[in-house]
Write an enzyme that holds these catalytic residues in place. Structure first.
Site: not given
Ligand SMILES: Cc1cc2nc3c(=O)[nH]c(=O)nc-3n(C[C@H](O)[C@H](O)[C@H](O)COP(=O)(O)OP(=O)(O)OC[C@H]3O[C@@H](n4cnc5c(N)ncnc54)[C@H](O)[C@@H]3O)c2cc1C
Length: 309
Positions: A132, A182
């Protein structure tokens, strides 16, 4: 960044709230939405169910910034046990680990030792180990760890965050290593001098990085995993891949357990490799607040959990 998101991310760092919130009567119900349970067994059971829907998984035990080397040793032992169980049950599951949960604040060499042990055990199962990415002060130390472990193990991937201005350079520096990457948007509260404050700019940066990753993936130079629930980005990435003559099966998407579940199944049905990251463990408070911050509308969900009906 919206006020709601800023406040929730600040709350994620509050020791006081960390002590109080988990004891509230509705907390358990609210958290269940994003995690199947606190034990590894709960995550493994959920992984088995998801496999029935054509979804593979990544398991991660919540926790960060351990204060004693012995705690990090226990975390590493725990993950070896989880990998053994993955092997025993024949699951297509990988693990993802937080460097500070493996002692990065205390002794980087010892953390490398833990990562090497987990990479070797994952290799024996023909699985990858994911690392991560935490908040910005950890980016350089985490990339150093990654390079050290990658020098001896090919099956290791690291997370990069599109909200940081520096990430295009980091990606360019890593690609010659034939890495696993990732790509995420980024989950922490970062200042404007190092991170894009506006969602639109983060999304465009994500797409530019995705373009670089797709080109590298076509050359067989990376294992790229697009970790996002942003369906507009997912569509754009799929379209760009198609324009480049790539098959759906060459694309990997990763999403979090409990978020966009129907779309996860649809992507898998379309032939895209789709992994669901399942979190478990007792130390869920800061992680949970970061999930709320990603979609402040989720606070309404928490509020509803507090109601008795
Ligand atoms: C497999 C995986 C590993 C990750 N590892 C890391 C890491 O190591 N370090 C790090 O900083 N971040 C990590 N993240 C988190 C990432 O950085 C984002 O904060 C998170 O994925 C939300 O961003 P998004 O790309 O989905 O886009 P966004 O623009 O935030 O969301 C897009 C849409 O997805 C939906 N959505 C997003 N999040 C949520 C939620 N919590 N609840 C409900 N609906 C939601 C909503 O409808 C939103 O409009 C990880 C995420 C995933 C999926």
């Amino acid at each position: 960044m919206s006020l709601g998101r800023t406040l929730l991310l600040r709350a994620s760092q509050s020791d006081r709230l960390r002590g109080v919130f988990p004891r509230l009567p509705f907390a358990d119900r609210a958290v269940r939405r994003f995690m199947p349970g606190e034990q590894a067994e709960d995550a493994l059971n959920a992984a088995r169910v998801l496999e029935g829907d054509g979804l593979t998984t990544v398991l991660t035990q919540l926790g960060e910034n351990v204060r004693e080397p012995a705690e990090a040793d226990l975390v590493a032992d725990h993950y070896v046990g989880v990998l053994d169980e993955i092997a025993r049950q024949g699951l297509d599951a990988e693990i993802s680990v937080k460097p500070t949960q493996l002692g990065l604040d205390l002794d980087a060499d010892r953390t490398i030792g833990h990562l090497e042990r987990l990479a070797a055990r994952s290799r024996a199962l023909d699985r990858w180990l994911w690392i991560d990415m935490e908040s910005s002060p950890y980016v350089d130390p985490t990339l150093d760890l990654y390079r050290a472990v990658r020098a001896r193990h090919t099956n290791v991937g690291v997370c990069l965050q599109a909200y940081l201005y520096r990430t295009a350079d980091d990606l360019a520096g890593l690609l010659p290593l034939y890495p696993g990457i990732r790509l995420v948007k980024g989950a922490y509260n970062e200042p404007e001098d190092i991170a894009y404050p506006r969602k639109r700019d983060v999304d465009e940066h994500y797409m530019r990085l995705a373009e670089t990753l797709l080109n590298a993936q076509r050359r067989g130079a990376v294992r790229a995993a697009f970790a996002t629930h942003d369906l507009a980005l997912v569509t754009r990435i799929r379209e760009r891949a198609q324009e480049k003559g790539m098959e759906a099966g060459e694309l990997e998407f990763q999403m979090l357990y409990g978020i966009r579940s129907a779309q996860q199944r649809r992507l898998a049905a379309d032939g895209c490799r789709t992994r669901v990251l399942i979190s478990y463990g007792e130390a869920w408070f800061p992680w949970y607040m970061r999930r709320l911050a990603e979609r402040p509308a989720n606070v309404w969900f928490v509020a509803r959990s507090a109601l008795p009906w």
